[in-house]
Design a protein around this motif. Structure first.
Motif, short mmCIF file in Angstrom:
data_model
loop_
_atom_site.label_atom_id
_atom_site.label_comp_id
_atom_site.label_asym_id
_atom_site.label_seq_id
_atom_site.Cartn_x
_atom_site.Cartn_y
_atom_site.Cartn_z
N TYR A 1 87.19 56.14 26.71
CA TYR A 1 86.15 57.01 26.19
C TYR A 1 85.85 56.68 24.71
O TYR A 1 84.68 56.51 24.33
CB TYR A 1 86.59 58.47 26.33
CG TYR A 1 85.55 59.46 25.87
CD1 TYR A 1 84.54 59.89 26.72
CD2 TYR A 1 85.58 59.97 24.57
CE1 TYR A 1 83.57 60.81 26.29
CE2 TYR A 1 84.63 60.87 24.13
CZ TYR A 1 83.62 61.29 24.99
OH TYR A 1 82.68 62.18 24.57
N ILE A 2 86.90 56.55 23.92
CA ILE A 2 86.72 56.25 22.50
C ILE A 2 86.13 54.84 22.32
O ILE A 2 85.20 54.64 21.52
CB ILE A 2 88.06 56.37 21.73
CG1 ILE A 2 88.54 57.83 21.74
CG2 ILE A 2 87.94 55.85 20.29
CD1 ILE A 2 89.94 58.04 21.21
N ALA A 3 86.63 53.90 23.11
CA ALA A 3 86.13 52.51 23.02
C ALA A 3 84.63 52.47 23.29
O ALA A 3 83.88 51.76 22.60
CB ALA A 3 86.89 51.62 24.00
N ASP B 1 80.60 48.38 14.05
CA ASP B 1 81.07 47.05 13.66
C ASP B 1 82.57 46.87 13.90
O ASP B 1 83.11 45.77 13.73
CB ASP B 1 80.78 46.81 12.17
CG ASP B 1 79.27 46.82 11.91
OD1 ASP B 1 78.53 46.44 12.83
OD2 ASP B 1 78.86 47.22 10.80
N ALA B 2 83.24 47.96 14.26
CA ALA B 2 84.70 47.92 14.38
C ALA B 2 85.15 47.22 15.65
O ALA B 2 84.54 47.36 16.71
CB ALA B 2 85.26 49.34 14.35
N VAL B 3 86.22 46.43 15.53
CA VAL B 3 86.91 45.88 16.70
C VAL B 3 87.77 47.02 17.26
O VAL B 3 88.47 47.68 16.50
CB VAL B 3 87.82 44.70 16.28
CG1 VAL B 3 88.70 44.26 17.44
CG2 VAL B 3 86.99 43.56 15.74
N VAL B 4 87.67 47.25 18.57
CA VAL B 4 88.50 48.30 19.17
C VAL B 4 89.58 47.62 20.00
O VAL B 4 89.28 46.82 20.88
CB VAL B 4 87.66 49.24 20.06
CG1 VAL B 4 88.55 50.32 20.66
CG2 VAL B 4 86.54 49.87 19.25
N SER B 5 90.86 47.92 19.69
CA SER B 5 91.96 47.29 20.43
C SER B 5 92.88 48.34 21.03
O SER B 5 92.84 49.51 20.66
CB SER B 5 92.75 46.35 19.52
OG SER B 5 93.32 47.09 18.46
N ARG B 6 93.70 47.90 21.98
CA ARG B 6 94.64 48.79 22.65
C ARG B 6 96.03 48.22 22.44
O ARG B 6 96.21 47.00 22.58
CB ARG B 6 94.27 48.83 24.15
CG ARG B 6 95.12 49.75 25.01
CD ARG B 6 94.46 51.10 25.15
NE ARG B 6 95.19 51.99 26.08
CZ ARG B 6 96.12 52.84 25.68
NH1 ARG B 6 96.43 52.92 24.40
NH2 ARG B 6 96.72 53.63 26.55
N ILE B 7 97.03 49.05 22.15
CA ILE B 7 98.40 48.53 22.02
C ILE B 7 98.82 47.87 23.32
O ILE B 7 98.36 48.25 24.40
CB ILE B 7 99.43 49.64 21.70
CG1 ILE B 7 99.19 50.87 22.60
CG2 ILE B 7 99.45 50.01 20.25
CD1 ILE B 7 100.43 51.64 22.93
N ALA B 8 99.74 46.90 23.22
CA ALA B 8 100.18 46.15 24.40
C ALA B 8 101.05 47.02 25.29
O ALA B 8 101.90 47.78 24.82
CB ALA B 8 100.97 44.93 23.95
N LEU B 9 100.84 46.90 26.61
CA LEU B 9 101.73 47.54 27.57
C LEU B 9 102.62 46.45 28.16
O LEU B 9 102.17 45.32 28.37
CB LEU B 9 100.93 48.19 28.69
CG LEU B 9 99.87 49.21 28.24
CD1 LEU B 9 99.24 49.88 29.45
CD2 LEU B 9 100.48 50.24 27.32
N GLY B 10 103.87 46.76 28.42
CA GLY B 10 104.78 45.75 28.96
C GLY B 10 106.19 46.28 29.07
O GLY B 10 106.42 47.48 28.92
#
Lengths: 202, 202
Positions: free
Chosen positions: A156-158, A165-174
């Motif tokens: 939703y936020i992404a 202009d912002a890069v939107v990233s997600r923390i890694a899952l693993g």
């Protein structure tokens, strides 16, 4: 709770209202509050009152803070163009404990949950988007929990930030450090495989 | 606890001093105290203070009480010549909850433990013996825990009461109601066999 004097009963009932505290634990805690030094129990009571009366939300990141703007948001040594979005203050503290992240934060105090009536407004997402647009934020790291509502909130936020202009990233899952591959659930395993990175030998 | 505002840190540290509350639980509780209504958290703090300031030991049975003599010791409907000796107020409340016992109590607030320096004096055993002698007590039921120090305490008290007119008894040890024979440990099983009672058919 037959037999307890009223003043003890009142404490037990109040303790039971806290999450994860059932009647047995509440009884045990009340007894321990009575058994140990009066000074320590009064200090606990006073500290709770003092915290509740004086801790508020930071006007910039919505984290718990003693001042209007929290220490992180007002620190000159933090990078102000990277925002890490978390669900809860505990998540913020966990990231701070790791000690690597130098940007600022935004605390949602929850995740999107239509059943509980929690939407973008309750989570301050409109305000987050406005900040990203107005403050020239370079990157938004979404560190919501990797569960259904956390993922929905991340997406939703992404979407809302797509046009900025912002890069939107997600923390890694693993697989967690120290964890066992054999014990990983299917979703974690899929994410760990998807997120694989090439080993670069030096 | 890097990152927490001081007033939150103080509450977390105070909560951690309670038995069974580690840092994670203390953090979770502090967050919950902040998150819910101020009124509820202040009510908890006030009730703790009120309890600690006003609850004392009953001068007769050493139980927690709001008055100098507790409700049970001053109740005309309790049998004053049967005393049940328990280690902790929780044990007293457990017996009261069962609702069958009509006698009075004596609370040791512990059990004999030479290592911890807890002896007869700390547990008020001299005072118990004096009461048994002076008040014409008919029976003393010893309901200390069935562990090493509880058993030692039971035997110690029984020896001191040997020369009095009181019958000294010990609560039955055995398989708990709803329990499974197959899961019982060896000592419980031995006690359950030793304590067997003839089935009387009507």
């Amino acid at each position: 709770m037959r037999g307890y004097p009223l003043k003890i009963k009142r404490v037990i009932e109040n303790l039971q209202k806290l999450p994860g505290i059932g009647v047995k634990t509440a009884e045990r805690l009340a007894m321990s509050l009575l058994r140990r030094s009066k000074k320590d129990s009064i200090e606990l009571a006073e500290s709770i009152k003092d915290m509740v009366m004086n801790v508020k939300y930071c006007s910039k990141c919505r984290n718990f803070s003693e001042s209007d703007v929290c220490d992180i948001c007002s620190s000159p040594s933090r990078e102000k163009n990277i925002i890490c979005v978390v669900e809860q203050p505990e998540d913020f503290f966990a990231i701070e404990r790791a000690g690597e992240y130098r940007g600022i934060y935004f605390i949602l105090h929850g995740s999107i949950s239509p059943i509980e009536g929690i939407g973008a407004e309750e989570l301050g997402i409109d305000y987050l988007v406005k900040r990203v647009k107005n403050e020239g934020i370079r990157e938004v790291i979404i560190a919501t929990d990797p569960d259904v509502s956390g993922e929905a909130t991340a997406i939703y936020i992404a979407r809302l930030l797509q046009d900025t202009d912002a890069v939107v990233s997600r923390i890694a899952l693993g697989i967690p450090a120290g964890g066992h591959i054999g014990y990983a659930d299917e979703i974690t395993m899929i994410k760990a495989l998807e997120g694989r990175r090439r080993i670069i030998l030096e």
